[in-house]
Design a protein around this motif. Sequence first.
Motif, PDB file in Angstrom:
ATOM      1  N   LEU A   8       0.827  -1.133   0.015  1.00  0.00           N
ATOM      2  CA  LEU A   8      -0.069   0.122  -0.061  1.00  0.00           C
ATOM      3  C   LEU A   8       0.841   1.127  -0.013  1.00  0.00           C
ATOM      4  O   LEU A   8       0.664   2.304  -0.594  1.00  0.00           O
ATOM      5  CB  LEU A   8      -1.004   0.088   1.031  1.00  0.00           C
ATOM      6  CG  LEU A   8      -1.783   1.103   1.500  1.00  0.00           C
ATOM      7  CD1 LEU A   8      -2.808   1.612   0.447  1.00  0.00           C
ATOM      8  CD2 LEU A   8      -2.824   0.963   2.552  1.00  0.00           C
ATOM      9  N   GLY A   9       1.996   1.226   0.754  1.00  0.00           N
ATOM     10  CA  GLY A   9       3.079   2.294   0.861  1.00  0.00           C
ATOM     11  C   GLY A   9       3.490   2.781  -0.604  1.00  0.00           C
ATOM     12  O   GLY A   9       3.382   3.905  -0.859  1.00  0.00           O
ATOM     13  N   GLU A  10       3.949   1.706  -1.303  1.00  0.00           N
ATOM     14  CA  GLU A  10       4.139   1.891  -2.561  1.00  0.00           C
ATOM     15  C   GLU A  10       3.070   2.473  -3.745  1.00  0.00           C
ATOM     16  O   GLU A  10       3.493   2.994  -4.401  1.00  0.00           O
ATOM     17  CB  GLU A  10       4.811   0.580  -3.286  1.00  0.00           C
ATOM     18  CG  GLU A  10       6.171   0.290  -2.483  1.00  0.00           C
ATOM     19  CD  GLU A  10       6.524  -1.532  -2.741  1.00  0.00           C
ATOM     20  OE1 GLU A  10       7.636  -1.791  -2.433  1.00  0.00           O
ATOM     21  OE2 GLU A  10       5.687  -2.070  -3.417  1.00  0.00           O
ATOM     22  N   PHE A  11       1.970   1.816  -3.392  1.00  0.00           N
ATOM     23  CA  PHE A  11       0.903   2.131  -4.353  1.00  0.00           C
ATOM     24  C   PHE A  11       0.635   3.722  -4.062  1.00  0.00           C
ATOM     25  O   PHE A  11       0.391   4.487  -5.050  1.00  0.00           O
ATOM     26  CB  PHE A  11      -0.256   1.313  -4.011  1.00  0.00           C
ATOM     27  CG  PHE A  11      -1.327   1.553  -4.822  1.00  0.00           C
ATOM     28  CD1 PHE A  11      -1.728   0.840  -6.100  1.00  0.00           C
ATOM     29  CD2 PHE A  11      -2.495   2.458  -4.234  1.00  0.00           C
ATOM     30  CE1 PHE A  11      -2.774   1.076  -6.811  1.00  0.00           C
ATOM     31  CE2 PHE A  11      -3.685   2.880  -5.318  1.00  0.00           C
ATOM     32  CZ  PHE A  11      -3.821   2.038  -6.339  1.00  0.00           C
ATOM     33  N   ILE A  12       0.583   4.246  -2.832  1.00  0.00           N
ATOM     34  CA  ILE A  12       0.193   5.645  -2.521  1.00  0.00           C
ATOM     35  C   ILE A  12       1.101   6.588  -3.056  1.00  0.00           C
ATOM     36  O   ILE A  12       1.137   7.355  -3.826  1.00  0.00           O
ATOM     37  CB  ILE A  12       0.257   5.666  -1.063  1.00  0.00           C
ATOM     38  CG1 ILE A  12      -0.736   5.036  -0.373  1.00  0.00           C
ATOM     39  CG2 ILE A  12       0.115   7.297  -0.954  1.00  0.00           C
ATOM     40  CD1 ILE A  12      -1.010   5.011   1.200  1.00  0.00           C
ATOM     41  N   ILE A  13       2.534   6.146  -3.058  1.00  0.00           N
ATOM     42  CA  ILE A  13       3.754   7.086  -3.441  1.00  0.00           C
ATOM     43  C   ILE A  13       3.494   6.906  -5.201  1.00  0.00           C
ATOM     44  O   ILE A  13       3.463   7.938  -6.010  1.00  0.00           O
ATOM     45  CB  ILE A  13       5.095   6.389  -3.178  1.00  0.00           C
ATOM     46  CG1 ILE A  13       5.419   6.794  -2.041  1.00  0.00           C
ATOM     47  CG2 ILE A  13       5.986   7.118  -3.995  1.00  0.00           C
ATOM     48  CD1 ILE A  13       6.417   6.016  -1.147  1.00  0.00           C
ATOM     49  N   GLU A  14       3.372   5.911  -5.755  1.00  0.00           N
ATOM     50  CA  GLU A  14       3.248   5.719  -7.448  1.00  0.00           C
ATOM     51  C   GLU A  14       2.147   6.209  -7.998  1.00  0.00           C
ATOM     52  O   GLU A  14       2.128   6.956  -8.790  1.00  0.00           O
ATOM     53  CB  GLU A  14       3.233   4.229  -7.667  1.00  0.00           C
ATOM     54  CG  GLU A  14       4.712   3.646  -7.724  1.00  0.00           C
ATOM     55  CD  GLU A  14       4.762   2.379  -8.277  1.00  0.00           C
ATOM     56  OE1 GLU A  14       3.810   1.834  -8.796  1.00  0.00           O
ATOM     57  OE2 GLU A  14       5.691   1.630  -7.788  1.00  0.00           O
ATOM     58  N   ASN A  15       0.985   6.439  -6.977  1.00  0.00           N
ATOM     59  CA  ASN A  15      -0.136   7.241  -7.705  1.00  0.00           C
ATOM     60  C   ASN A  15      -0.448   8.489  -7.223  1.00  0.00           C
ATOM     61  O   ASN A  15      -1.311   8.945  -7.601  1.00  0.00           O
ATOM     62  CB  ASN A  15      -1.439   6.103  -7.301  1.00  0.00           C
ATOM     63  CG  ASN A  15      -1.431   5.066  -8.022  1.00  0.00           C
ATOM     64  OD1 ASN A  15      -1.858   4.848  -9.092  1.00  0.00           O
ATOM     65  ND2 ASN A  15      -1.124   3.927  -7.401  1.00  0.00           N
TER      66      ASN A  15
END
Length: 334
Positions: A8-15
């Motif tokens: 989720l952490g990666e997803f938030i940054i990427e999006n």
Amino acid sequence: MSRKKQTLGEFIIENQTSFKYTSGELSRLINSIRLAAKVVNHEVNKAGLVDIIGAAGDTNIQGEDQQKLDVYANEKFIQTLTKRNIVCGIASEEEDDFIAINSQDENNQNKYIVLIDPLDGSSNIDVNVSVGTIFSIYRRVTPIGTPVTLEDFLQKGSEQVAAGYIVYGTSTMIVYTTGDGVNGFTLNPAIGTFYLSHPDMQFPVDGKIYSVNEGNYVHFPQGVKNYIKYCQMEEGDRPYTSRYIGSLVSDFHRNMIKGGIYMYPKSSKNSEGKLRLLYECNPMAFLAEQANGKASDGFTRIMEIKPTELHQRVPFLCGSKNMVEKAEEFMQNA
Ligand code: AHG
Ligand code: MN
Ligand code: MN
């Protein structure tokens, strides 16, 4: 070929850059919700072990007994969002009034407000059945740097910037939208990390599950009674299956995955239904529409209703598009 699962952490940054009006603030906000969710999850999982279940003795503004875990979840979400100085206002099912944060501080440049049902399905806590948390996020409409007012909270659902829920179930998940589809993340409790497990969630257009508290049948409007009889009739792919957990989050989650309709209609006992527009129906309606489903009160799109009160209730139909449209047809022609 197996791909590494995104956290989720990666997803938030990427999006982050795909959010409208991005400044990183919304990402920080969703991160804080993720953190509070983990803390509450830990407590929910202990509920059977320690003496935290049972009514805390208080009665909330809706006239309902508060379970201890409601109070705990309410405190954790409010504390997390307040202490990290992420938002300018919070409204909760468990608080009579909205909370203005750092309202005296002109340097408070936060522009988001959060509305929350900290513990949904609270009657299920002491029987080991899934509960949830629902959240809804808006941009304030009053000037930044001034105290928030009621006007900031009484916005139509169509103005939501993000919405989601956490389901504390057989596994714990966060499901949310920022207006660009719906994604679901499952917690690996061993390491406390949420992984993208359900990308781009969609309601099947048709479904075979109806979820309603049928004990209230005699009190329902004629159109709702007729629709329930239609669901039970032997014809085509009917009768449908009836599934009702008594936790909106869990009933919605199952229906989104399998195809179904959730209904909490008005009745001769509750003239406006039971569910709260601002922190139950609007966030679920936003998720439903983002997942190709539909949400209405039988006549009007939920997200078009102009709220007049913080704890306002509305009749609620939500789920697979064709099922909601069929139910509306019965209600409108009764
Ligand atoms: P909450 O626990 O936040 O008060 O919400 C309970 C809501 C909803 O989640 C659920 O579907 C519904 O109330 C159940 O109501 P009934 O027991 O009247 O069916
Ligand atoms: Mn609720
Ligand atoms: Mn609640």
